[in-house]
Design a protein around this motif. Structure first.
Motif, PDB file in Angstrom:
ATOM      1  N   ILE A 239       0.863  -1.179   0.000  1.00  0.00           N
ATOM      2  CA  ILE A 239       0.000   0.000   0.000  1.00  0.00           C
ATOM      3  C   ILE A 239       0.899   1.228   0.000  1.00  0.00           C
ATOM      4  CG2 ILE A 239      -1.663   1.369   1.337  1.00  0.00           C
ATOM      5  CD1 ILE A 239      -2.788  -1.253   2.423  1.00  0.00           C
ATOM      6  N   PHE A 240       0.561   2.191  -0.821  1.00  0.00           N
ATOM      7  CA  PHE A 240       1.264   3.471  -0.871  1.00  0.00           C
ATOM      8  C   PHE A 240       0.213   4.522  -0.545  1.00  0.00           C
ATOM      9  CE2 PHE A 240       5.044   5.462  -3.297  1.00  0.00           C
ATOM     10  CZ  PHE A 240       5.050   6.549  -2.428  1.00  0.00           C
ATOM     11  N   ALA A 241       0.157   4.954   0.725  1.00  0.00           N
ATOM     12  CA  ALA A 241      -0.947   5.799   1.198  1.00  0.00           C
ATOM     13  C   ALA A 241      -1.099   7.077   0.382  1.00  0.00           C
ATOM     14  CB  ALA A 241      -0.751   6.125   2.676  1.00  0.00           C
ATOM     15  N   LYS A 242       0.011   7.676   0.003  1.00  0.00           N
ATOM     16  CA  LYS A 242      -0.067   8.918  -0.753  1.00  0.00           C
ATOM     17  C   LYS A 242      -0.691   8.681  -2.120  1.00  0.00           C
ATOM     18  CE  LYS A 242       2.645  13.064  -1.744  1.00  0.00           C
ATOM     19  NZ  LYS A 242       3.983  13.702  -1.625  1.00  0.00           N
ATOM     20  N   LYS A 243      -0.301   7.604  -2.792  1.00  0.00           N
ATOM     21  CA  LYS A 243      -0.885   7.274  -4.088  1.00  0.00           C
ATOM     22  C   LYS A 243      -2.349   6.891  -3.933  1.00  0.00           C
ATOM     23  CE  LYS A 243       3.288   5.858  -6.592  1.00  0.00           C
ATOM     24  NZ  LYS A 243       3.973   4.750  -7.308  1.00  0.00           N
ATOM     25  N   PHE A 244      -2.667   6.208  -2.850  1.00  0.00           N
ATOM     26  CA  PHE A 244      -4.053   5.840  -2.574  1.00  0.00           C
ATOM     27  C   PHE A 244      -4.926   7.085  -2.475  1.00  0.00           C
ATOM     28  CE2 PHE A 244      -7.065   5.549   1.049  1.00  0.00           C
ATOM     29  CZ  PHE A 244      -8.046   4.770   0.449  1.00  0.00           C
ATOM     30  N   ALA A 245      -4.431   8.096  -1.754  1.00  0.00           N
ATOM     31  CA  ALA A 245      -5.187   9.341  -1.601  1.00  0.00           C
ATOM     32  C   ALA A 245      -5.348  10.060  -2.940  1.00  0.00           C
ATOM     33  CB  ALA A 245      -4.499  10.248  -0.591  1.00  0.00           C
ATOM     34  N   THR A 246      -4.274  10.111  -3.702  1.00  0.00           N
ATOM     35  CA  THR A 246      -4.316  10.797  -5.007  1.00  0.00           C
ATOM     36  C   THR A 246      -5.310  10.138  -5.947  1.00  0.00           C
ATOM     37  OG1 THR A 246      -1.995  11.462  -4.762  1.00  0.00           O
ATOM     38  CG2 THR A 246      -2.934  11.526  -6.983  1.00  0.00           C
ATOM     39  N   ALA A 247      -5.385   8.815  -5.903  1.00  0.00           N
ATOM     40  CA  ALA A 247      -6.243   8.074  -6.821  1.00  0.00           C
ATOM     41  C   ALA A 247      -7.717   8.095  -6.418  1.00  0.00           C
ATOM     42  CB  ALA A 247      -5.768   6.629  -6.931  1.00  0.00           C
ATOM     43  N   ASN A 248      -7.997   8.300  -5.120  1.00  0.00           N
ATOM     44  CA  ASN A 248      -9.367   8.097  -4.653  1.00  0.00           C
ATOM     45  C   ASN A 248     -10.036   9.288  -3.986  1.00  0.00           C
ATOM     46  OD1 ASN A 248      -9.790   5.015  -5.043  1.00  0.00           O
ATOM     47  ND2 ASN A 248      -7.791   5.150  -4.031  1.00  0.00           N
ATOM     48  N   PHE A 249      -9.264  10.270  -3.532  1.00  0.00           N
ATOM     49  CA  PHE A 249      -9.850  11.385  -2.798  1.00  0.00           C
ATOM     50  C   PHE A 249      -9.879  12.652  -3.648  1.00  0.00           C
ATOM     51  CE2 PHE A 249      -8.114   9.392   1.378  1.00  0.00           C
ATOM     52  CZ  PHE A 249      -9.064   8.382   1.281  1.00  0.00           C
ATOM     53  N   GLU A 250     -10.846  13.516  -3.352  1.00  0.00           N
ATOM     54  CA  GLU A 250     -10.909  14.804  -4.024  1.00  0.00           C
ATOM     55  C   GLU A 250      -9.626  15.590  -3.754  1.00  0.00           C
ATOM     56  OE1 GLU A 250     -13.281  15.776  -5.987  1.00  0.00           O
ATOM     57  OE2 GLU A 250     -14.664  14.101  -5.635  1.00  0.00           O
ATOM     58  N   PRO A 251      -9.122  16.341  -4.742  1.00  0.00           N
ATOM     59  CA  PRO A 251      -7.890  17.114  -4.529  1.00  0.00           C
ATOM     60  C   PRO A 251      -7.930  18.000  -3.283  1.00  0.00           C
ATOM     61  CG  PRO A 251      -8.472  17.120  -6.849  1.00  0.00           C
ATOM     62  CD  PRO A 251      -9.613  16.451  -6.135  1.00  0.00           C
ATOM     63  N   ALA A 252      -9.086  18.557  -2.981  1.00  0.00           N
ATOM     64  CA  ALA A 252      -9.207  19.451  -1.819  1.00  0.00           C
ATOM     65  C   ALA A 252      -9.094  18.707  -0.503  1.00  0.00           C
ATOM     66  CB  ALA A 252     -10.539  20.194  -1.870  1.00  0.00           C
ATOM     67  N   HIS A 253      -9.218  17.377  -0.538  1.00  0.00           N
ATOM     68  CA  HIS A 253      -9.179  16.584   0.695  1.00  0.00           C
ATOM     69  C   HIS A 253      -7.840  15.885   0.915  1.00  0.00           C
ATOM     70  CE1 HIS A 253     -13.827  16.109   0.057  1.00  0.00           C
ATOM     71  NE2 HIS A 253     -13.501  17.300   0.519  1.00  0.00           N
ATOM     72  N   GLN A 254      -7.000  15.862  -0.095  1.00  0.00           N
ATOM     73  CA  GLN A 254      -5.788  15.034  -0.026  1.00  0.00           C
ATOM     74  C   GLN A 254      -4.779  15.539   1.002  1.00  0.00           C
ATOM     75  OE1 GLN A 254      -4.309  14.621  -4.055  1.00  0.00           O
ATOM     76  NE2 GLN A 254      -6.306  13.913  -4.799  1.00  0.00           N
ATOM     77  N   ASP A 255      -4.572  16.840   1.069  1.00  0.00           N
ATOM     78  CA  ASP A 255      -3.604  17.380   2.039  1.00  0.00           C
ATOM     79  C   ASP A 255      -4.047  17.097   3.469  1.00  0.00           C
ATOM     80  OD1 ASP A 255      -1.976  18.276   0.054  1.00  0.00           O
ATOM     81  OD2 ASP A 255      -2.581  20.381   0.183  1.00  0.00           O
ATOM     82  N   SER A 256      -5.350  17.233   3.720  1.00  0.00           N
ATOM     83  CA  SER A 256      -5.881  16.950   5.050  1.00  0.00           C
ATOM     84  C   SER A 256      -5.617  15.499   5.426  1.00  0.00           C
ATOM     85  CB  SER A 256      -7.383  17.231   5.084  1.00  0.00           C
ATOM     86  OG  SER A 256      -7.976  16.714   6.259  1.00  0.00           O
ATOM     87  N   TYR A 257      -5.811  14.592   4.480  1.00  0.00           N
ATOM     88  CA  TYR A 257      -5.600  13.167   4.746  1.00  0.00           C
ATOM     89  C   TYR A 257      -4.129  12.865   5.030  1.00  0.00           C
ATOM     90  CZ  TYR A 257      -5.243   8.143   3.952  1.00  0.00           C
ATOM     91  OH  TYR A 257      -4.973   6.804   4.086  1.00  0.00           O
ATOM     92  N   ILE A 258      -3.246  13.362   4.180  1.00  0.00           N
ATOM     93  CA  ILE A 258      -1.814  13.099   4.366  1.00  0.00           C
ATOM     94  C   ILE A 258      -1.333  13.665   5.700  1.00  0.00           C
ATOM     95  CG2 ILE A 258       0.498  13.582   3.481  1.00  0.00           C
ATOM     96  CD1 ILE A 258      -1.109  11.499   1.892  1.00  0.00           C
ATOM     97  N   SER A 259      -1.807  14.859   6.067  1.00  0.00           N
ATOM     98  CA  SER A 259      -1.427  15.458   7.351  1.00  0.00           C
ATOM     99  C   SER A 259      -1.932  14.606   8.514  1.00  0.00           C
ATOM    100  CB  SER A 259      -1.991  16.877   7.462  1.00  0.00           C
ATOM    101  OG  SER A 259      -1.418  17.722   6.492  1.00  0.00           O
TER     102      SER A 259
END
Length: 366
Positions: free
Chosen positions: A254-274
């Protein structure tokens, strides 16, 4: 230790040739040990630093293994603490340790050792690679001592020049009683795994965390983030389905950052990674192990304010057979399009028991 991919500063580099050999083979081809460092130009130094940083994006954190027989942790400790300040001698001992760990199955090749700094701390970089067939090591003699040409040093690490490439970076401990820690990546294995030979037999390190613990925390923290954020019920459902699909697919990592990029809205990705970084969840690649969560990811539970509970397999959500829609003012609708098989009643006690069983299996609040 959490790795933030700092700017690496390489100060010196040396390379040794370690041909393939069986354990204690008296007829093995001798080591090709350099006697002085390779001369570094600024261009080559910058190339190597950029190469190493890029390749470590899939690294996993490791710590010295007190049960391992490898001499590497002690060699690194002596060097870091100044008991063995001779860089060339230390690197030669690393090459000899690699030879001693060989079994005849492991490929031969080159061992690169570099010294530098990262996060204002002294580091040692260890790279093992195998040359392409027919590619010879370009040695030279400088002032009567053997070394590798700087051009060869630059070329060998780039695409098409080596087939097997493993890299480890190890930090100087902050105190004498602290265990040596580092990060390791294996560019040969696409799954993100590390060979036991390189990690344990040669280096004498182990993973800081077991894969099952990392995977479990990724799951629980991602679910917590989904429920904590002010998302519509539709987005919560979509993100939960994506999480379940990621965990249930056949990929071994699993690559969490790639997972977020592929599945989450761009506006939500920074919040998730943080949120993941704050919870100490790896955002780089890690090995997937479902041992601790296998019973939690088969189905998704939706709990409504009026006490209604809907439980659905993630495949039904993914296919659209179960659909969650936002109706406005916090109201949601779940629709099921399928053949109705049975209808049964359930006691209040059994409903509570079901709720307790499913609370840790991916509950999505409405």
């Amino acid at each position: 230790m959490t790795y933030h991919y700092p700017v690496l500063e390489i100060s010196r580099v040396i390379m040794h040739s370690v041909p393939k050999a069986g354990r204690n083979d008296p007829n093995a081809e001798p080591l090709g040990l350099s006697e002085i460092e390779s001369s570094l130009t600024e261009a080559v130094r910058l190339n190597l630093q950029g190469k190493f940083r890029a390749d470590l994006t899939s690294a996993r954190e490791v710590i010295e293994d007190s049960n391992a027989e490898s001499p590497i942790p002690n060699l690194l400790r002596d060097f870091f603490e100044g008991r063995s300040s001779d860089f060339v001698a230390m690197s030669s001992q690393l090459a000899e340790a690699l030879r001693q760990a060989q079994t005849g199955v492991n490929s031969g090749g080159l061992l690169l050792v570099a010294e530098g700094k990262a996060d204002e701390r002294k580091i040692v970089i260890i790279v093992k690679l195998e040359r392409e067939n027919g590619m010879r090591a370009h040695g030279e003699v400088v002032a009567g001592k053997k070394t590798f040409k700087v051009e060869y040093l630059n070329d060998i690490l780039f695409p098409g020049k080596s087939r097997i490439y493993k890299i480890g970076i190890f930090w100087e401990p902050k105190s004498s009683d602290e265990e040596i820690q580092g990060i390791i990546a294996d560019k040969q294995v696409a799954s993100g795994k590390l060979s036991k030979f390189f990690l344990s037999d040669f280096l004498g390190f182990r993973f800081t965390e077991d894969a099952e613990e990392v995977t479990s925390r990724f799951f629980s923290e991602t679910m917590s983030w989904i429920n904590r954020e002010d998302f519509s019920s539709g987005i919560k459902a979509r993100y939960t389905v994506a999480l379940m699909a990621e965990l249930n697919n056949r990929e071994r990592t699993i690559f969490a950052k790639k997972f977020a990029t592929a599945n989450f809205e761009p506006a939500h990705q920074d919040s998730y990674i943080s949120a993941m970084a704050e919870a100490k969840v790896h955002v780089s690649m890690f090995e997937k192990d479902l041992t601790l969560i296998s019973t939690k990811i088969a189905k998704v539970q939706f709990v409504f304010e009026n006490g209604a509970i809907v439980i659905a397999p993630h495949e039904a959500l993914e296919s659209g057979a179960v659909l969650v829609t936002q109706e406005g003012e916090g109201m949601s609708t779940i629709s099921v399009t399928d053949e109705l098989k049975t209808v049964s009643s359930q006691t209040a006690g059994s409903r509570k028991q079901a709720g307790r069983q499913l609370d840790s299996s991916g509950e999505v609040s409405s």
